[in-house]
Design an enzyme around this catalytic site. Structure first.
Site: not given
Length: 870
Positions: A277, A772-774
């Site tokens: 992200a 996306s993620c973290k």
């Protein structure tokens, strides 16, 4: 035997460890000769940015030898270049594609722990792409490749090639952006100095702002110097996301390409970019992300403007001020260059080229006038005039009964303030200058500024009149001298006494010079007035505003690096697709960002950062250029512009550039429309949905659905459906959009249908996919592999009994042995059931809210432990 139905698997044993090499496949039209001699050369690629290769050894064999082999493989000695020593062994084997030989069908089972059908796995430094490999290799490096073999519903084999690569743009784009930030802030300092002499109050404020800009420039220079020292991998790992000097670099930026080879069907490619992200991880999320901080900052700015005796300009007006400053810096040199070109054309060319240059000059001057003749510029000029030393308002020099000489009393007229309020001139003169109003100095407003604009219009009209007179004389002599030069036309016979060439050119030179001077004067006045607006904004912002700008710079840098990577990958894949290229220059592309962040704890701040960073990407345009050479450094995209408008130039080699449509070769700006859809899927999202607030996620999805729907309307009105790709699933895009619109307003927990539909629509309209993620690891990998298997099922008839097996194979390198994951909660659960696993242990802090909940939690935990150890 047709070699297009075969894939060769190579396995190499060196003096130390075994090494797997990519399989080799051939297009259907490749000439097949049984006696063709194949030479294998094996190179070792060193890690690092230089990508140097070392020759290890080579071996040769004929196609006939491989076809006649009983066990369908050859064992070859790998020898050095001088054939003096053996350095290892190469095993070449072939695999049959399409119909299964002898009618035998492998037993199909859904056992989750069955051995994966992994054909080969390799890690190498080059992209193995037959169509545009040299182009891809310039930007995408250190590819890791896996190939799987799965069975279709009609008992045939498909070959699935999964390739992940790093991207050079992970570092090159942020470094270019930081250099542009430094350049822009340096120019801003110079613009503040060019404001001239100011009153002591404003001069002190200007010095304070310049000092803060100097500090930012120093920090950016130090960051750039640290980045220049880096060598090694071309991506930032998640463990480094807290590093301050790496805050401009995206996390785990990789490209993922799935190539599917099926019997009786051309190869299909599915691309997705995975990235952490875009967020300011190094600055933390204690006070929220950009969306929340910017909203709070605008509220506080009003109080600061009163304290510092500044005019408060709302965000839309400061944005307009920056845009005006950008337009001035672009158009004023362009107008000056066109004016010089007009004079040169008048000396040696026929009338038509002169008319063409004049038309361009008129258009640019009209844009210049439209941009600068704005009430915001006029009011800022008055504010700047009031900030000069020695400025005395009329209320200080004369009483109401004794007006200032030359001033006229207008008791019924009304003046507009920046904030929309109105005051009469009498009220304005009877009280000191307010912090939220425009200083009123009527003589300066109506005489100085309007006289400068009148000079621009008068000069341009004189130029047009001279060219029209020349055109009239040219028409009278068209039949006798159709191709003569200007000198011949001017001295030829006409009803009015003709001008000599020298006199006409002298007159044209005078009016052109007057036009250039008038435009320069307008530009200078406008530049100063706009700079004064930005000075007041910087004064009101104090240190907090500049910190927010640094945060926004870092987030935008990460987002732009990912977007540039996705655009380049999508462009390379569509170079031979005429429909895609037509869509590209007609309406642009959609960049669909799929986010899996939760709306709980610090991930709320990440999502707020990500929303602003992706929204800022609408200021970016792409342009395709011709590379100076085919060397890797010449193929690197470059970034130019300033914070309000950036252009990314993507170079292509000569042979690829020449076949592009005219609009692309002429450098037409290409726009990308960013959209963001977020659905949290982990256990933290469960807590947020039960005890927290998910309004941020709902607002983001609703807003971006409207953007996506607007793009589709523009697409259908501009481009025919033939430009869009064909898919096996025949669901209409309009139906998908309606379903997406219904889901974004439906109250449903972990509604992953939003992500499914948005991804399907994106692929249907030639968009660019991002996930996306973290940190772009667990949740992202779960999403990408599930999407890939779904594509194999829906588009390539993957056998339903192979779906779970295929998913397990693709995830086997990501999870521990025997561990599987599922969509709703990647950390736990079973992919076979697609149901979230029950969680018995909730955070105690939540349970302490109620003693009843605590008792229930203790009982459930005890039951769970007893069942586990029984």
């Amino acid at each position: 035997m047709d070699l297009s139905s075969c894939c060769w698997r190579l396995r190499c044993w060196g003096t130390r460890d075994p090494m797997f090499l990519p399989g080799v496949s051939f297009p259907p039209d490749w000439p097949v000769y049984r006696e063709t001699l194949i030479k294998l050369s094996v190179y070792g690629v060193n890690d690092g940015l230089q990508q140097t290769s070392n020759f290890l050894g080579s071996s040769s064999f004929s196609v006939a030898d491989l076809l006649q082999s009983k066990d369908q493989q050859l064992s070859l000695s790998l020898r050095t270049a001088d054939d003096s020593a053996t350095v290892g062994t190469v095993v070449v084997s072939r695999m049959k594609m399409g119909e299964i030989e002898d009618g035998e069908v492998d037993h199909i089972t859904a056992d989750m722990h069955q051995k994966c059908t992994l054909v080969y796995e390799s890690s190498h430094g080059r992209i193995n792409d037959q169509d545009n490999g040299p182009i891809m290799n310039a930007v995408f490096k250190n590819a890791v490749c896996k190939v799987y073999r799965f069975q279709t519903v009609d008992s045939k084999w498909m070959l699935v090639r999964e390739q992940m690569a790093e991207c050079t743009l992970s570092f090159s784009v942020p470094k270019q952006l930081i250099a542009l930030y430094i350049q822009e802030d340096t120019c801003r300092i110079q613009e503040l100095k060019d404001l001239g002499e100011l009153s002591p109050h404003w001069d002190n404020l200007r010095k304070d702002v310049i000092s803060r800009y100097d500090q930012i420039i120093k920090e950016y220079q130090d960051t750039l110097a640290e980045l220049e020292k880096l060598t090694g991998p071309l991506f930032k790992p998640s463990c480094s996301k807290g590093q301050k000097y790496l805050e401009f670099i995206p996390i785990n930026l990789h490209t993922q390409r799935m190539q599917v080879t099926c019997p009786r069907k051309t190869d299909s490619f599915y691309d997705v970019v995975t990235v952490g992200a875009p967020a300011a991880h190094s600055q933390g999320f204690k006070n929220g992300g950009l969306q929340k901080l910017l909203s709070k900052y605008e509220t506080e700015k009003k109080s600061y403007s009163t304290a510092y005796q500044c005019i408060y300009y709302p965000p839309e007006q400061t944005a307009k001020a920056r845009e005006i400053l950008c337009v001035v810096s672009q158009l004023q040199p362009h107008i000056s260059a066109l004016a010089d070109q007009l004079l040169q054309t008048a000396q040696k060319s026929p009338i038509q080229p002169l008319r063409d240059v004049l038309k361009s000059l008129e258009e640019k001057t009209e844009q210049f006038v439209h941009a600068l003749k704005d009430e915001l510029v006029k009011s800022a000029l008055l504010a700047l005039h009031a900030a000069r030393p020695g400025y005395v308002s009329k209320s200080q020099t004369s009483a109401p009964s004794s007006p200032h000489p030359g001033a006229t009393e207008e008791p019924h007229s009304v003046c507009n303030n920046v904030d929309g309020s109105q005051t009469t001139p009498k009220e304005s003169r009877a009280s000191p200058v307010r912090a939220d109003s425009i200083p009123h100095h009527k003589e300066y407003d109506e005489e100085e500024w309007d006289r400068v604009w009148a000079s621009v219009a008068k000069s341009l009209n004189c130029v047009i009149a001279l060219v029209d007179k020349l055109q009239e004389q040219d028409n009278n002599n068209l039949e006798s001298a159709p191709g003569h030069t200007l000198a011949d036309v001017i001295t030829s016979h006409s009803p009015d006494p003709p001008l000599t060439a020298e006199v006409w050119q002298d007159q044209l030179g005078v009016v052109v010079q007057t036009l250039k001077e008038s435009v320069a004067e307008v530009a200078e006045r406008a530049r100063r007035s706009v700079s004064f607006i930005l000075l007041q904004e910087a004064v009101c912002s104090t240190a907090q505003g500049l910190q927010l700008q640094q945060r926004r710079d870092a987030v935008f840098s990460q987002a732009l690096a990912a977007l540039a990577c996705g655009f380049v990958m999508r462009l390379y894949a569509g170079l031979e697709d005429k429909g895609f290229l037509r869509q590209l220059h007609a309406v642009g592309l959609v960049a669909q960002f799929e986010s899996l962040l939760s709306t709980y704890s610090e991930e709320i701040g990440m999502l707020e950062d990500m929303e602003v960073g992706i929204s800022d990407l609408h200021r970016v345009a792409f342009r395709i250029t011709e590379a100076a050479s085919e060397e890797a450094f010449s193929m690197q995209p470059t970034v130019s512009g300033r914070r309000d408008r950036y252009t990314v130039e993507v170079p292509l080699p000569h042979h690829a550039f020449q076949v592009l449509p005219d609009e692309l070769r002429q450098g037409k700006p290409l726009h990308v429309l960013p959209v963001l859809f977020n659905v949290g899927i982990n256990e933290q999202q469960t807590i947020a949905e039960r005890f927290g607030d998910i309004s941020l996620q709902e607002r983001i999805n609703q807003k971006n659905f409207e953007i996506l729907e607007g793009y589709y309307k523009s697409l259908t009105n501009t481009v025919s459906s033939e430009c869009l790709p064909c898919f096996q699933t025949q669901t209409d895009i309009r139906e998908l959009l309606d379903s997406l619109g219904h889901n974004v307003v439906t109250k449903k927990r972990k509604n992953v249908e939003i992500l499914w539909l948005a991804g399907m629509i994106c692929r249907r309209i030639n968009g660019i996919r991002f996930t996306s993620c973290k940190s772009a690891k667990d949740r992202t990998s779960m999403s990408v592999t599930l999407e890939q298997c779904s594509l194999l099922r829906d588009e390539h008839q993957l056998n339903k009994d192979y779906f779970v097996r295929a998913l397990d194979c693709m995830r086997s390198g990501l999870l521990a042995p025997g561990e599987v994951a599922q969509w709703d909660d990647p950390e736990v659960g079973s992919v076979a059931t697609n149901k979230p696993a029950s969680r018995h242990f909730y955070p105690i802090a939540l349970l302490l809210v109620s003693s009843h909940l605590l008792v229930v939690w203790l009982i459930l935990s005890l039951v769970f432990l007893l069942a586990k150890y029984q």
